[in-house]
Motif scaffolding. Structure first.
Motif, short mmCIF file in Angstrom:
data_model
loop_
_atom_site.label_atom_id
_atom_site.label_comp_id
_atom_site.label_asym_id
_atom_site.label_seq_id
_atom_site.Cartn_x
_atom_site.Cartn_y
_atom_site.Cartn_z
N PRO A 34 33.64 -25.20 34.64
CA PRO A 34 32.37 -25.23 35.37
C PRO A 34 32.37 -24.35 36.62
O PRO A 34 31.35 -23.72 36.94
N ASP A 35 33.49 -24.29 37.35
CA ASP A 35 33.53 -23.47 38.56
C ASP A 35 33.40 -21.98 38.24
O ASP A 35 32.67 -21.25 38.91
N CYS A 36 34.09 -21.51 37.21
CA CYS A 36 34.04 -20.09 36.85
C CYS A 36 32.71 -19.71 36.21
O CYS A 36 32.31 -18.54 36.25
N GLN A 37 31.99 -20.68 35.65
CA GLN A 37 30.68 -20.39 35.06
C GLN A 37 29.69 -19.89 36.10
O GLN A 37 28.74 -19.20 35.78
N ARG A 38 29.93 -20.22 37.37
CA ARG A 38 29.02 -19.80 38.44
C ARG A 38 29.15 -18.32 38.76
O ARG A 38 28.28 -17.74 39.40
N LEU A 39 30.25 -17.69 38.31
CA LEU A 39 30.46 -16.26 38.55
C LEU A 39 29.53 -15.45 37.66
O LEU A 39 29.23 -15.83 36.54
N HIS A 40 29.08 -14.32 38.16
CA HIS A 40 28.14 -13.49 37.40
C HIS A 40 28.87 -12.57 36.43
O HIS A 40 28.32 -12.21 35.40
N ASP A 41 30.09 -12.15 36.73
CA ASP A 41 30.81 -11.21 35.88
C ASP A 41 31.95 -11.93 35.17
O ASP A 41 33.08 -11.93 35.62
N LEU A 42 31.64 -12.55 34.03
CA LEU A 42 32.65 -13.28 33.27
C LEU A 42 33.41 -12.38 32.31
O LEU A 42 34.39 -12.79 31.72
N ASP A 43 32.96 -11.14 32.12
CA ASP A 43 33.62 -10.16 31.26
C ASP A 43 33.79 -10.70 29.84
O ASP A 43 34.87 -10.64 29.26
N LEU A 44 32.72 -11.25 29.29
CA LEU A 44 32.73 -11.77 27.92
C LEU A 44 32.19 -10.71 26.96
O LEU A 44 31.43 -9.83 27.35
N ASP A 45 32.58 -10.81 25.69
CA ASP A 45 32.03 -9.94 24.66
C ASP A 45 30.55 -10.27 24.50
O ASP A 45 30.13 -11.41 24.76
N SER A 46 29.77 -9.30 24.07
CA SER A 46 28.34 -9.55 23.86
C SER A 46 27.94 -9.14 22.44
O SER A 46 28.62 -8.37 21.79
N CYS A 47 26.83 -9.68 22.01
CA CYS A 47 26.30 -9.41 20.68
C CYS A 47 25.79 -7.97 20.62
O CYS A 47 25.05 -7.52 21.50
#
Length: 109
Positions: A34-47
């Motif tokens: 939950p704490d890291c979800q608040r960050l804007h740049d999570l560097d996740l893959d996208s569709c």
């Protein structure tokens, strides 16, 4: 499985939905605390179809939960076509993680 950004461990869930989020990063499913979800740049893959980062990885496929697009996952480095680790020995860090879990369960210092 710990949070991929900060390493926090998920605790036993209370009733209701988990506040932890799933995502896909470098072709592998990860958890986000939950704490890291608040960050804007999570560097996740996208569709590739809609650009959403609401992806799930299962059985060698990556599915977008936003638009439903499904694609085959690329095989991560160090893993074979079956998804099994093919490097020498166990995946990096696994032995330390198993030892720590055993120490917690067995009450060792």
């Amino acid at each position: 499985m710990p949070c991929y950004r900060c390493g926090a461990r998920q605790t036993d869930p209370v009733r209701g939905a988990s506040p932890w989020q799933r995502g896909v990063r470098n072709e592998s499913q990860v958890l986000i605390c939950p704490d890291c979800q608040r960050l804007h740049d999570l560097d996740l893959d996208s569709c590739a179809t809609c650009g959403s980062t609401a992806l799930i990885c299962r059985l060698g496929e990556i599915e977008c939960r936003a638009c439903g697009a499904v694609r085959m996952a690329r095989t991560p480095e160090g893993f074979g076509e079956s998804g099994a680790y093919v490097g020498s020995g166990a995946p990096p860090g696994l032995s330390a993680e198993v030892e720590a879990a055993l120490n917690r369960v067995l009450g060792r210092a």
